[in-house]
Write a protein that holds these residues in place. Sequence first.
Motif, PDB file in Angstrom:
ATOM      1  N   GLU A 164      -3.125   4.561  -3.548  1.00 61.71           N
ATOM      2  CA  GLU A 164      -1.820   4.480  -2.917  1.00 61.71           C
ATOM      3  C   GLU A 164      -1.956   5.294  -1.697  1.00 61.71           C
ATOM      4  OE1 GLU A 164       2.715   5.195  -2.374  1.00 61.71           O
ATOM      5  OE2 GLU A 164       1.496   6.513  -3.281  1.00 61.71           O
ATOM      6  N   LYS A 165      -1.150   4.971  -0.587  1.00 60.34           N
ATOM      7  CA  LYS A 165      -1.129   5.937   0.569  1.00 60.34           C
ATOM      8  C   LYS A 165       0.173   5.726   1.188  1.00 60.34           C
ATOM      9  CE  LYS A 165      -1.508   3.662   4.829  1.00 60.34           C
ATOM     10  NZ  LYS A 165      -0.826   3.683   6.073  1.00 60.34           N
ATOM     11  N   THR A 166       0.950   6.623   1.367  1.00 53.87           N
ATOM     12  CA  THR A 166       2.276   6.877   2.150  1.00 53.87           C
ATOM     13  C   THR A 166       2.108   7.951   3.023  1.00 53.87           C
ATOM     14  OG1 THR A 166       3.429   5.901   0.097  1.00 53.87           O
ATOM     15  CG2 THR A 166       4.679   7.056   1.845  1.00 53.87           C
ATOM     16  N   ARG A 221     -13.274  12.502  13.700  1.00 48.97           N
ATOM     17  CA  ARG A 221     -14.597  12.141  13.169  1.00 48.97           C
ATOM     18  C   ARG A 221     -14.295  10.663  12.571  1.00 48.97           C
ATOM     19  NH1 ARG A 221     -16.890  15.092   8.507  1.00 48.97           N
ATOM     20  NH2 ARG A 221     -18.566  13.811   8.846  1.00 48.97           N
ATOM     21  N   MET A 222     -13.150  10.579  12.154  1.00 45.11           N
ATOM     22  CA  MET A 222     -13.195   8.975  11.330  1.00 45.11           C
ATOM     23  C   MET A 222     -13.306   7.899  12.509  1.00 45.11           C
ATOM     24  SD  MET A 222     -10.771   7.595   8.528  1.00 45.11           S
ATOM     25  CE  MET A 222      -9.664   7.042   9.582  1.00 45.11           C
ATOM     26  N   LEU A 223     -12.854   8.364  13.574  1.00 44.15           N
ATOM     27  CA  LEU A 223     -12.573   7.342  14.635  1.00 44.15           C
ATOM     28  C   LEU A 223     -14.325   7.081  15.165  1.00 44.15           C
ATOM     29  CD1 LEU A 223     -10.441   6.033  16.193  1.00 44.15           C
ATOM     30  CD2 LEU A 223     -10.343   7.653  17.730  1.00 44.15           C
ATOM     31  N   GLN A 224     -15.043   8.116  15.400  1.00 48.44           N
ATOM     32  CA  GLN A 224     -16.425   8.226  15.774  1.00 48.44           C
ATOM     33  C   GLN A 224     -17.263   8.059  14.966  1.00 48.44           C
ATOM     34  OE1 GLN A 224     -16.258   8.332  18.864  1.00 48.44           O
ATOM     35  NE2 GLN A 224     -14.116   9.351  19.269  1.00 48.44           N
ATOM     36  N   ARG A 275      -4.850   4.521  21.003  1.00 44.92           N
ATOM     37  CA  ARG A 275      -5.816   5.138  21.301  1.00 44.92           C
ATOM     38  C   ARG A 275      -6.915   4.115  21.766  1.00 44.92           C
ATOM     39  NH1 ARG A 275      -3.254   7.538  16.710  1.00 44.92           N
ATOM     40  NH2 ARG A 275      -3.598   9.863  16.739  1.00 44.92           N
ATOM     41  N   ASN A 276      -6.687   2.896  22.101  1.00 39.75           N
ATOM     42  CA  ASN A 276      -7.562   1.979  22.829  1.00 39.75           C
ATOM     43  C   ASN A 276      -7.556   2.201  24.231  1.00 39.75           C
ATOM     44  OD1 ASN A 276      -4.868   1.010  23.078  1.00 39.75           O
ATOM     45  ND2 ASN A 276      -5.237  -0.903  21.978  1.00 39.75           N
ATOM     46  N   GLY A 277      -6.725   3.346  24.691  1.00 41.80           N
ATOM     47  CA  GLY A 277      -6.736   3.591  26.208  1.00 41.80           C
ATOM     48  C   GLY A 277      -5.605   3.027  26.799  1.00 41.80           C
ATOM     49  N   LEU A 324       0.798  -1.130   0.020  1.00 43.21           N
ATOM     50  CA  LEU A 324      -0.170  -0.020  -0.070  1.00 43.21           C
ATOM     51  C   LEU A 324       1.003   1.364   0.161  1.00 43.21           C
ATOM     52  CD1 LEU A 324      -2.870   0.616   0.157  1.00 43.21           C
ATOM     53  CD2 LEU A 324      -3.005   0.454   2.589  1.00 43.21           C
ATOM     54  N   GLU A 325       1.894   1.326   0.449  1.00 42.06           N
ATOM     55  CA  GLU A 325       2.878   2.259   0.849  1.00 42.06           C
ATOM     56  C   GLU A 325       4.080   2.114  -0.282  1.00 42.06           C
ATOM     57  OE1 GLU A 325       3.991   3.460   4.881  1.00 42.06           O
ATOM     58  OE2 GLU A 325       1.710   2.900   5.642  1.00 42.06           O
ATOM     59  N   LEU A 326       3.942   2.750  -1.311  1.00 44.38           N
ATOM     60  CA  LEU A 326       4.904   2.547  -2.111  1.00 44.38           C
ATOM     61  C   LEU A 326       6.024   3.887  -2.366  1.00 44.38           C
ATOM     62  CD1 LEU A 326       2.826   1.688  -5.568  1.00 44.38           C
ATOM     63  CD2 LEU A 326       4.585   0.324  -4.347  1.00 44.38           C
TER      64      LEU A 326
HETATM   65  N1  PPS Z   1     -11.361   4.737  12.399  1.00 41.92           N
HETATM   66  C1  PPS Z   1      -9.944   5.316  12.926  1.00 41.92           C
HETATM   67  N2  PPS Z   1      -9.980   6.485  12.873  1.00 41.92           N
HETATM   68  C2  PPS Z   1      -9.105   7.273  13.251  1.00 41.92           C
HETATM   69  N3  PPS Z   1      -7.841   6.509  13.594  1.00 41.92           N
HETATM   70  C3  PPS Z   1      -7.830   4.960  13.830  1.00 41.92           C
HETATM   71  C4  PPS Z   1      -9.177   4.385  13.353  1.00 41.92           C
HETATM   72  N4  PPS Z   1      -8.962   3.253  13.493  1.00 41.92           N
HETATM   73  C5  PPS Z   1      -7.636   3.175  13.989  1.00 41.92           C
HETATM   74  N5  PPS Z   1      -7.132   4.314  14.154  1.00 41.92           N
HETATM   75  C6  PPS Z   1      -5.625   4.733  14.926  1.00 41.92           C
HETATM   76  O1  PPS Z   1      -4.711   5.158  13.827  1.00 41.92           O
HETATM   77  C7  PPS Z   1      -3.471   4.724  14.152  1.00 41.92           C
HETATM   78  C8  PPS Z   1      -2.660   4.309  13.243  1.00 41.92           C
HETATM   79  O2  PPS Z   1      -2.487   5.453  12.311  1.00 41.92           O
HETATM   80  P1  PPS Z   1      -1.897   5.043  10.926  1.00 41.92           P
HETATM   81  O3  PPS Z   1      -2.656   4.070  10.210  1.00 41.92           O
HETATM   82  O4  PPS Z   1      -1.837   6.194   9.991  1.00 41.92           O
HETATM   83  O5  PPS Z   1      -0.492   4.475  11.297  1.00 41.92           O
HETATM   84  S1  PPS Z   1       0.710   4.541  10.339  1.00 41.92           S
HETATM   85  O6  PPS Z   1       1.121   5.890   9.863  1.00 41.92           O
HETATM   86  O7  PPS Z   1       0.218   3.984   8.861  1.00 41.92           O
HETATM   87  O8  PPS Z   1       1.851   3.599  10.943  1.00 41.92           O
HETATM   88  C9  PPS Z   1      -3.569   3.742  15.479  1.00 41.92           C
HETATM   89  O9  PPS Z   1      -3.067   4.691  16.652  1.00 41.92           O
HETATM   90  P2  PPS Z   1      -2.506   3.824  17.709  1.00 41.92           P
HETATM   91  O10 PPS Z   1      -3.753   3.463  18.613  1.00 41.92           O
HETATM   92  O11 PPS Z   1      -1.998   5.321  18.485  1.00 41.92           O
HETATM   93  O12 PPS Z   1      -1.717   2.917  17.481  1.00 41.92           O
HETATM   94  C10 PPS Z   1      -5.108   3.363  15.516  1.00 41.92           C
HETATM   95  O13 PPS Z   1      -5.662   3.366  16.846  1.00 41.92           O
END
Ligand code: PPS
Length: 373
Positions: free
Chosen positions: A146-148, A279-282, A337-339, A116-118
């Motif tokens: 693609e995402k990088t 917002r994408m998280l919630q 982010r899962n605490g 995915l990350e080219l």
């Molecule tokens: N739906 C949604 N919205 C927003 N964020 C989310 C979502 N799902 C996962 N996560 C959190 O994304 C964190 C990983 O970010 P990336 O995928 O950009 O990481 S990377 O740069 O590709 O390594 C990673 O953060 P950490 O918990 O700190 O590891 C995830 O918890």
Amino acid sequence: MVACRWRKLRRIMFGFGLSALAVVILRMATETFDTSQASHQLQHDLEQKLRSPENSNSDSLRWREDLWEELIQSCQGKKKLRQLPKIIGVGVEKCGTHALVHYLYRHPLIRTTRPLELGMFNRAGGRASDFLHRVPEVEENAFTMEKTPAYFNFNRAVPANIKNLVPDAKLLLLLCDPVDRVLSDFFHEWVMFNITHRDRVQFKYKSVDQYVHDYLPRIQQAIGDFDQKNALLQEDRVFDLMRKDYLSHIITTGFYALHLQRWFKYFNETNLMVIDSERMLQDPGNVIEEVQEFLKLPKVLLKEDYVKKEDSGYFCYKNWKDENKLDCLPSAKRRTRNGNKSLPPDVTSKLQGLFLSHNEALFKMLGRKFKWK
Ligand SMILES: Nc1ncnc2c1ncn2[C@@H]1O[C@H](COP(=O)(O)OS(=O)(=O)O)[C@@H](OP(=O)(O)O)[C@H]1O
């Protein structure tokens, strides 16, 4: 004498051969690229056809089923070609870039690259022909994605490179609370051994607090508050710091306004969509609907396709063809982010102080605010 002339002649002929070959390759690459313009038109025509008023009720599953089917069929038997990614996730690291692709790639007209990350736009002065072999062959009416995440802030040539190589690219940029990002990136670098083993110092930083205490004063001194008049100079300093000390990026990536000014020289909000990661998280369903509108893709991924899994607190993709099938991100993609981890309050407030003026500058640039702590 004769042998010498013959060698010279051979060198000239070889040179001609090489040039001819280069012209043929270049022409092939340009043709492939031009065809993708036609695919844009095809896409547009299809969308017009499918967006008739009776198709606009997003509650109707029947409508979605028909549209989905039609899109699948529109790809069948189509000529396949390699096209540089038109949909590009440009960052930001640790803001959920993986989750975005996880939610979006199900679209029948999106094809992702592998890996995915080219990182293909990182190299300055690249040509389309240098990269085409790295992307998959896709139907002419489909779009390569693609995402990088490192594109955003690790190489200042990237925005110009993308603009040169894919003038009609659509960019997706997730921004998250820069304080949360520091915590997330610290543990990312920890896992990648850049914190523990870089500089050959085992466990150089035993905790994120130690890292922040060491780096924050230096970064504060070098960059300080966002300063509109000296923003380009501040951007230079961010890159200088990073060149000298890679780990400074854990903090300086969060100077979003300093980085974004570089992107806005080449893109604007019609071709660069800034998404609040919170917002994408919630509420990923609404975000994904908006992303499809931004990409001008028929909207077949609907908000009801994203379901929160109570045990993890994260949204998963629910396959509408199979109600029982939930597709969730692997747990390895969530570390903080899962605490499970947090910053001590004094470290949080120091970082908040550092980012305050930079966030305000960002909100001014975007004309909207994000509800960050
Ligand atoms: N739906 C949604 N919205 C927003 N964020 C989310 C979502 N799902 C996962 N996560 C959190 O994304 C964190 C990983 O970010 P990336 O995928 O950009 O990481 S990377 O740069 O590709 O390594 C990673 O953060 P950490 O918990 O700190 O590891 C995830 O918890």
